[in-house]
Motif scaffolding. Sequence first.
Motif, PDB file in Angstrom:
ATOM      1  N   GLN A  88      -2.280 -13.493   4.580  1.00  0.00           N
ATOM      2  CA  GLN A  88      -1.376 -13.297   5.708  1.00  0.00           C
ATOM      3  C   GLN A  88      -0.126 -12.533   5.279  1.00  0.00           C
ATOM      4  O   GLN A  88       0.362 -11.667   6.008  1.00  0.00           O
ATOM      5  N   LEU A  89       0.392 -12.836   4.096  1.00  0.00           N
ATOM      6  CA  LEU A  89       1.556 -12.102   3.591  1.00  0.00           C
ATOM      7  C   LEU A  89       1.227 -10.627   3.380  1.00  0.00           C
ATOM      8  O   LEU A  89       2.018  -9.747   3.718  1.00  0.00           O
ATOM      9  N   LEU A  90       0.074 -10.347   2.808  1.00  0.00           N
ATOM     10  CA  LEU A  90      -0.346  -8.958   2.622  1.00  0.00           C
ATOM     11  C   LEU A  90      -0.539  -8.260   3.959  1.00  0.00           C
ATOM     12  O   LEU A  90      -0.188  -7.092   4.113  1.00  0.00           O
ATOM     13  N   TYR A  91      -1.096  -8.978   4.930  1.00  0.00           N
ATOM     14  CA  TYR A  91      -1.342  -8.376   6.233  1.00  0.00           C
ATOM     15  C   TYR A  91      -0.028  -8.009   6.920  1.00  0.00           C
ATOM     16  O   TYR A  91       0.078  -6.979   7.568  1.00  0.00           O
ATOM     17  N   ASN A  92       0.995  -8.841   6.768  1.00  0.00           N
ATOM     18  CA  ASN A  92       2.279  -8.585   7.405  1.00  0.00           C
ATOM     19  C   ASN A  92       3.240  -7.772   6.550  1.00  0.00           C
ATOM     20  O   ASN A  92       4.380  -7.548   6.958  1.00  0.00           O
ATOM     21  N   LEU A  93       2.822  -7.339   5.379  1.00  0.00           N
ATOM     22  CA  LEU A  93       3.650  -6.530   4.492  1.00  0.00           C
ATOM     23  C   LEU A  93       4.055  -5.238   5.190  1.00  0.00           C
ATOM     24  O   LEU A  93       3.251  -4.607   5.870  1.00  0.00           O
ATOM     25  N   SER A  94       5.314  -4.828   5.032  1.00  0.00           N
ATOM     26  CA  SER A  94       5.797  -3.644   5.737  1.00  0.00           C
ATOM     27  C   SER A  94       5.322  -2.338   5.086  1.00  0.00           C
ATOM     28  O   SER A  94       5.410  -1.280   5.697  1.00  0.00           O
ATOM     29  N   VAL A  95       4.793  -2.431   3.865  1.00  0.00           N
ATOM     30  CA  VAL A  95       4.261  -1.252   3.181  1.00  0.00           C
ATOM     31  C   VAL A  95       2.799  -1.081   3.595  1.00  0.00           C
ATOM     32  O   VAL A  95       2.013  -2.020   3.473  1.00  0.00           O
ATOM     33  N   PRO A  96       2.417   0.094   4.102  1.00  0.00           N
ATOM     34  CA  PRO A  96       1.010   0.301   4.476  1.00  0.00           C
ATOM     35  C   PRO A  96       0.091   0.115   3.269  1.00  0.00           C
ATOM     36  O   PRO A  96       0.342   0.659   2.199  1.00  0.00           O
ATOM     37  N   TYR A  97      -0.955  -0.666   3.462  1.00  0.00           N
ATOM     38  CA  TYR A  97      -1.839  -1.040   2.362  1.00  0.00           C
ATOM     39  C   TYR A  97      -3.265  -1.041   2.866  1.00  0.00           C
ATOM     40  O   TYR A  97      -3.554  -1.564   3.933  1.00  0.00           O
ATOM     41  N   CYS A  98      -4.169  -0.450   2.058  1.00  0.00           N
ATOM     42  CA  CYS A  98      -5.555  -0.336   2.469  1.00  0.00           C
ATOM     43  C   CYS A  98      -6.451  -0.494   1.242  1.00  0.00           C
ATOM     44  O   CYS A  98      -6.151   0.045   0.183  1.00  0.00           O
ATOM     45  N   LEU A  99      -7.539  -1.224   1.396  1.00  0.00           N
ATOM     46  CA  LEU A  99      -8.521  -1.358   0.327  1.00  0.00           C
ATOM     47  C   LEU A  99      -9.749  -0.535   0.684  1.00  0.00           C
ATOM     48  O   LEU A  99     -10.288  -0.658   1.784  1.00  0.00           O
ATOM     49  N   LEU A 100     -10.180   0.288  -0.271  1.00  0.00           N
ATOM     50  CA  LEU A 100     -11.351   1.138  -0.073  1.00  0.00           C
ATOM     51  C   LEU A 100     -12.385   0.811  -1.141  1.00  0.00           C
ATOM     52  O   LEU A 100     -12.046   0.394  -2.233  1.00  0.00           O
ATOM     53  N   ASP A 101     -13.656   1.052  -0.828  1.00  0.00           N
ATOM     54  CA  ASP A 101     -14.667   0.934  -1.869  1.00  0.00           C
ATOM     55  C   ASP A 101     -14.757   2.261  -2.622  1.00  0.00           C
ATOM     56  O   ASP A 101     -13.993   3.188  -2.367  1.00  0.00           O
ATOM     57  N   ASN A 102     -15.682   2.372  -3.555  1.00  0.00           N
ATOM     58  CA  ASN A 102     -15.789   3.589  -4.386  1.00  0.00           C
ATOM     59  C   ASN A 102     -16.179   4.829  -3.594  1.00  0.00           C
ATOM     60  O   ASN A 102     -15.975   5.948  -4.068  1.00  0.00           O
ATOM     61  N   ASN A 103     -16.743   4.652  -2.406  1.00  0.00           N
ATOM     62  CA  ASN A 103     -17.138   5.803  -1.592  1.00  0.00           C
ATOM     63  C   ASN A 103     -16.085   6.188  -0.567  1.00  0.00           C
ATOM     64  O   ASN A 103     -16.274   7.138   0.184  1.00  0.00           O
ATOM     65  N   GLY A 104     -14.985   5.413  -0.492  1.00  0.00           N
ATOM     66  CA  GLY A 104     -13.941   5.730   0.462  1.00  0.00           C
ATOM     67  C   GLY A 104     -14.065   4.981   1.778  1.00  0.00           C
ATOM     68  O   GLY A 104     -13.311   5.249   2.715  1.00  0.00           O
ATOM     69  N   ASN A 105     -14.988   4.035   1.864  1.00  0.00           N
ATOM     70  CA  ASN A 105     -15.124   3.238   3.078  1.00  0.00           C
ATOM     71  C   ASN A 105     -14.020   2.187   3.122  1.00  0.00           C
ATOM     72  O   ASN A 105     -13.731   1.529   2.124  1.00  0.00           O
ATOM     73  N   VAL A 106     -13.413   2.017   4.292  1.00  0.00           N
ATOM     74  CA  VAL A 106     -12.319   1.066   4.450  1.00  0.00           C
ATOM     75  C   VAL A 106     -12.884  -0.346   4.448  1.00  0.00           C
ATOM     76  O   VAL A 106     -13.762  -0.680   5.237  1.00  0.00           O
ATOM     77  N   MET A 107     -12.364  -1.177   3.538  1.00  0.00           N
ATOM     78  CA  MET A 107     -12.780  -2.575   3.465  1.00  0.00           C
ATOM     79  C   MET A 107     -11.768  -3.480   4.167  1.00  0.00           C
ATOM     80  O   MET A 107     -12.151  -4.468   4.786  1.00  0.00           O
ATOM     81  N   TRP A 108     -10.465  -3.153   4.052  1.00  0.00           N
ATOM     82  CA  TRP A 108      -9.419  -3.976   4.644  1.00  0.00           C
ATOM     83  C   TRP A 108      -8.146  -3.150   4.762  1.00  0.00           C
ATOM     84  O   TRP A 108      -7.851  -2.325   3.902  1.00  0.00           O
ATOM     85  N   THR A 109      -7.398  -3.359   5.841  1.00  0.00           N
ATOM     86  CA  THR A 109      -6.090  -2.716   6.014  1.00  0.00           C
ATOM     87  C   THR A 109      -5.097  -3.749   6.512  1.00  0.00           C
ATOM     88  O   THR A 109      -5.468  -4.712   7.175  1.00  0.00           O
ATOM     89  N   ASN A 110      -3.828  -3.532   6.169  1.00  0.00           N
ATOM     90  CA  ASN A 110      -2.812  -4.420   6.727  1.00  0.00           C
ATOM     91  C   ASN A 110      -2.273  -3.808   8.018  1.00  0.00           C
ATOM     92  O   ASN A 110      -2.624  -2.693   8.397  1.00  0.00           O
ATOM     93  N   LYS A 111      -1.419  -4.540   8.701  1.00  0.00           N
ATOM     94  CA  LYS A 111      -0.906  -4.114  10.003  1.00  0.00           C
ATOM     95  C   LYS A 111      -0.125  -2.809   9.897  1.00  0.00           C
ATOM     96  O   LYS A 111      -0.259  -1.932  10.753  1.00  0.00           O
ATOM     97  N   ALA A 112       0.670  -2.656   8.842  1.00  0.00           N
ATOM     98  CA  ALA A 112       1.461  -1.429   8.680  1.00  0.00           C
ATOM     99  C   ALA A 112       0.555  -0.205   8.534  1.00  0.00           C
ATOM    100  O   ALA A 112       0.840   0.858   9.085  1.00  0.00           O
TER     101      ALA A 112
END
Length: 161
Positions: A88-112
Motif C-alpha cells: 500500500q505504501l508503494l502504491y501511494n508513493l508519489s514517485v511513479p513506479y512500475c515493475l516490468l518483466d524481462n520482455n517489457g510487460n507491465v507487472m505492477w504500477t503504482n498510482k503515480a
Amino acid sequence: MPDNKYGKKAFKYSGLLRSFFAWPLYIGAVLIIICAVMFCVNVTAATVVSIFMAIYLMACGLMYFYMRPRIMSGIVEFASNYSQVQKQLLYNLSVPYCLLDNNGNVMWTNKAMQDCLGIKKDFRKNINTVIPEVTPSIFPDSEIGFKEIRLTFQDRIIRLN
C-alpha cells in the motif's frame, strides 16, 4: 510447505526463532541435572527443588504445545499484514513506479505511474504500447544484470533500472 492436520500450511522456523522456542527446554535439562546433584547433597532441599522443577516443566510443556501454534500464527499474520502495508505504501508513493518483466510487460504500477502514463490499474500490456522508446532491445540480458537507461517522455525524464 506441507499441510498440517488442520489443512493449513505448516510454518517451519529456524535460526533464532528455533532457539527462542528451545531455550526453556534447555533450562529444564539444566534443572534436572541440578536436582540430581542436590539429591546427593540434601534430600529435603532436592525434594523442594524437584517440585518447582516439575511445575516449571509442566508450564513449559503447556506453553510449548498450547501457545506455540498461536505465536506462529501471530508471526505469519504479522508478516502478511506487513507485506500488505508495504504494498500500500508503494502504491501511494508519489514517485511513479512500475515493475516490468524481462520482455517489457507491465507487472505492477503504482498510482503515480498510472496517472503519469494515463493507464488503468489492471494494465498488463507491454510498456512500449505507452512509451514507444522502451523496446525489448534496451532491456538487459540475464548475463549483464543491472543496467540504467534514461529516456525523455512527455517532457519528463524516465529512468529504467
